[in-house]
Design a protein around this motif. Sequence first.
Motif, PDB file in Angstrom:
ATOM      1  N   LEU A   1      -7.674  -7.587  24.292  1.00 14.82           N
ATOM      2  CA  LEU A   1      -7.713  -8.460  23.126  1.00 14.82           C
ATOM      3  C   LEU A   1      -6.817  -7.863  22.058  1.00 14.82           C
ATOM      4  N   TRP A   2      -6.217  -8.729  21.269  1.00 12.52           N
ATOM      5  CA  TRP A   2      -5.306  -8.313  20.205  1.00 12.52           C
ATOM      6  C   TRP A   2      -5.900  -8.643  18.850  1.00 12.52           C
ATOM      7  N   LEU A   3      -5.620  -7.784  17.880  1.00  9.10           N
ATOM      8  CA  LEU A   3      -6.113  -8.005  16.520  1.00  9.10           C
ATOM      9  C   LEU A   3      -5.465  -9.256  15.944  1.00  9.10           C
ATOM     10  N   VAL A   4      -6.293 -10.210  15.527  1.00  7.20           N
ATOM     11  CA  VAL A   4      -5.766 -11.467  15.005  1.00  7.20           C
ATOM     12  C   VAL A   4      -6.207 -11.737  13.568  1.00  7.20           C
ATOM     13  N   GLU A   5      -7.180 -10.971  13.081  1.00  6.44           N
ATOM     14  CA  GLU A   5      -7.677 -11.219  11.718  1.00  6.44           C
ATOM     15  C   GLU A   5      -8.388  -9.974  11.199  1.00  6.44           C
ATOM     16  N   ARG A   6      -8.158  -9.696   9.910  1.00  5.56           N
ATOM     17  CA  ARG A   6      -8.857  -8.597   9.244  1.00  5.56           C
ATOM     18  C   ARG A   6      -9.227  -9.101   7.853  1.00  5.56           C
ATOM     19  N   THR A   7     -10.514  -9.067   7.531  1.00  2.00           N
ATOM     20  CA  THR A   7     -10.964  -9.498   6.207  1.00  2.00           C
ATOM     21  C   THR A   7     -11.846  -8.424   5.598  1.00  2.00           C
ATOM     22  N   TYR A   8     -11.842  -8.405   4.290  1.00  2.00           N
ATOM     23  CA  TYR A   8     -12.638  -7.451   3.527  1.00  2.00           C
ATOM     24  C   TYR A   8     -13.672  -8.227   2.718  1.00  2.00           C
ATOM     25  N   THR A   9     -14.882  -7.714   2.653  1.00  2.00           N
ATOM     26  CA  THR A   9     -15.927  -8.372   1.878  1.00  2.00           C
ATOM     27  C   THR A   9     -16.229  -7.557   0.627  1.00  2.00           C
ATOM     28  N   GLN A  10     -16.956  -8.178  -0.289  1.00  5.40           N
ATOM     29  CA  GLN A  10     -17.350  -7.482  -1.515  1.00  5.40           C
ATOM     30  C   GLN A  10     -18.397  -6.412  -1.245  1.00  5.40           C
ATOM     31  N   ARG A  11     -19.023  -6.465  -0.091  1.00  8.03           N
ATOM     32  CA  ARG A  11     -20.026  -5.454   0.264  1.00  8.03           C
ATOM     33  C   ARG A  11     -19.388  -4.240   0.927  1.00  8.03           C
ATOM     34  N   ASP A  12     -18.067  -4.113   0.804  1.00  5.43           N
ATOM     35  CA  ASP A  12     -17.306  -3.004   1.374  1.00  5.43           C
ATOM     36  C   ASP A  12     -17.394  -2.981   2.897  1.00  5.43           C
ATOM     37  N   LEU A  13     -17.345  -4.170   3.484  1.00  8.13           N
ATOM     38  CA  LEU A  13     -17.285  -4.280   4.936  1.00  8.13           C
ATOM     39  C   LEU A  13     -15.920  -4.821   5.337  1.00  8.13           C
ATOM     40  N   ILE A  14     -15.446  -4.362   6.456  1.00 11.30           N
ATOM     41  CA  ILE A  14     -14.213  -4.874   7.026  1.00 11.30           C
ATOM     42  C   ILE A  14     -14.594  -5.607   8.305  1.00 11.30           C
ATOM     43  N   THR A  15     -14.128  -6.835   8.426  1.00 17.15           N
ATOM     44  CA  THR A  15     -14.363  -7.597   9.638  1.00 17.15           C
ATOM     45  C   THR A  15     -13.045  -7.686  10.399  1.00 17.15           C
ATOM     46  N   LEU A  16     -13.084  -7.239  11.646  1.00 13.68           N
ATOM     47  CA  LEU A  16     -11.920  -7.296  12.523  1.00 13.68           C
ATOM     48  C   LEU A  16     -12.208  -8.322  13.608  1.00 13.68           C
TER      49      LEU A  16
ATOM     50  N   THR B   1      -8.298 -12.952  22.831  1.00 20.75           N
ATOM     51  CA  THR B   1      -7.513 -12.955  24.059  1.00 20.75           C
ATOM     52  C   THR B   1      -6.144 -13.576  23.758  1.00 20.75           C
ATOM     53  N   PRO B   2      -5.135 -13.270  24.562  1.00 22.90           N
ATOM     54  CA  PRO B   2      -3.789 -13.805  24.303  1.00 22.90           C
ATOM     55  C   PRO B   2      -3.726 -15.327  24.244  1.00 22.90           C
ATOM     56  N   ASP B   3      -4.614 -16.017  24.954  1.00 21.56           N
ATOM     57  CA  ASP B   3      -4.608 -17.480  24.922  1.00 21.56           C
ATOM     58  C   ASP B   3      -5.429 -18.050  23.770  1.00 21.56           C
ATOM     59  N   GLY B   4      -6.087 -17.165  22.998  1.00 23.74           N
ATOM     60  CA  GLY B   4      -6.880 -17.602  21.854  1.00 23.74           C
ATOM     61  C   GLY B   4      -8.208 -18.238  22.227  1.00 23.74           C
ATOM     62  N   GLU B   5      -8.549 -18.229  23.505  1.00 21.72           N
ATOM     63  CA  GLU B   5      -9.754 -18.912  23.980  1.00 21.72           C
ATOM     64  C   GLU B   5     -11.052 -18.169  23.650  1.00 21.72           C
ATOM     65  N   ARG B   6     -11.000 -16.826  23.595  1.00 21.46           N
ATOM     66  CA  ARG B   6     -12.210 -16.038  23.357  1.00 21.46           C
ATOM     67  C   ARG B   6     -11.909 -14.921  22.374  1.00 21.46           C
TER      68      ARG B   6
ATOM     69  N   VAL C   1     -13.937 -19.640  21.578  1.00 24.68           N
ATOM     70  CA  VAL C   1     -13.435 -20.280  20.360  1.00 24.68           C
ATOM     71  C   VAL C   1     -13.512 -21.787  20.580  1.00 24.68           C
ATOM     72  N   ASP C   2     -14.301 -22.463  19.754  1.00 26.65           N
ATOM     73  CA  ASP C   2     -14.497 -23.903  19.931  1.00 26.65           C
ATOM     74  C   ASP C   2     -13.506 -24.754  19.134  1.00 26.65           C
ATOM     75  N   ASP C   3     -13.009 -24.224  18.038  1.00 25.03           N
ATOM     76  CA  ASP C   3     -12.124 -24.976  17.155  1.00 25.03           C
ATOM     77  C   ASP C   3     -10.675 -24.893  17.646  1.00 25.03           C
ATOM     78  N   ASP C   4     -10.025 -26.045  17.850  1.00 26.77           N
ATOM     79  CA  ASP C   4      -8.655 -26.080  18.376  1.00 26.77           C
ATOM     80  C   ASP C   4      -7.662 -25.369  17.464  1.00 26.77           C
ATOM     81  N   GLU C   5      -7.754 -25.594  16.168  1.00 22.11           N
ATOM     82  CA  GLU C   5      -6.820 -24.962  15.236  1.00 22.11           C
ATOM     83  C   GLU C   5      -6.987 -23.445  15.223  1.00 22.11           C
ATOM     84  N   GLU C   6      -8.230 -22.998  15.240  1.00 21.76           N
ATOM     85  CA  GLU C   6      -8.490 -21.564  15.264  1.00 21.76           C
ATOM     86  C   GLU C   6      -7.979 -20.950  16.574  1.00 21.76           C
ATOM     87  N   ARG C   7      -8.171 -21.642  17.671  1.00 23.24           N
ATOM     88  CA  ARG C   7      -7.689 -21.169  18.965  1.00 23.24           C
ATOM     89  C   ARG C   7      -6.171 -21.011  18.946  1.00 23.24           C
ATOM     90  N   GLU C   8      -5.477 -22.001  18.408  1.00 25.22           N
ATOM     91  CA  GLU C   8      -4.015 -21.935  18.321  1.00 25.22           C
ATOM     92  C   GLU C   8      -3.569 -20.799  17.403  1.00 25.22           C
TER      93      GLU C   8
END
Length: 84
Positions: free
Chosen positions: A6-21, A25-30, A58-65
């Motif tokens: 799996l490849w890193l596709v998103e990194r977000t930071y929260t106000q609670r000092d958490l990082i979500t990675l 999968t390369p096809d965006g399916e999972r 991943v159920d959402d088509d746009e998110e999968r793409e």
Amino acid sequence: MDDERLWLVERTYTQRDLITLVYATPDGERYLRKERSGHLGGDATAAIDVAPDRLTRVDDDEERERYAAEASRMAEKHDPDSTV
């Protein structure tokens, strides 16, 4: 069953000092979402290998793409073990 890459596709930071990675999968399916404390730093590897039974579909088509496009970009620009 073999692990999947799996490849890193998103990194977000929260106000609670958490990082979500989010790694996908390369096809965006999972994907796999990981949370960690910001105190540990924001460094992550470009890719991880994960058992298929830990992945979520991943159920959402746009998110999968979007995930597929970002996974492809990461794979082209980084070695799997590169810190990003």
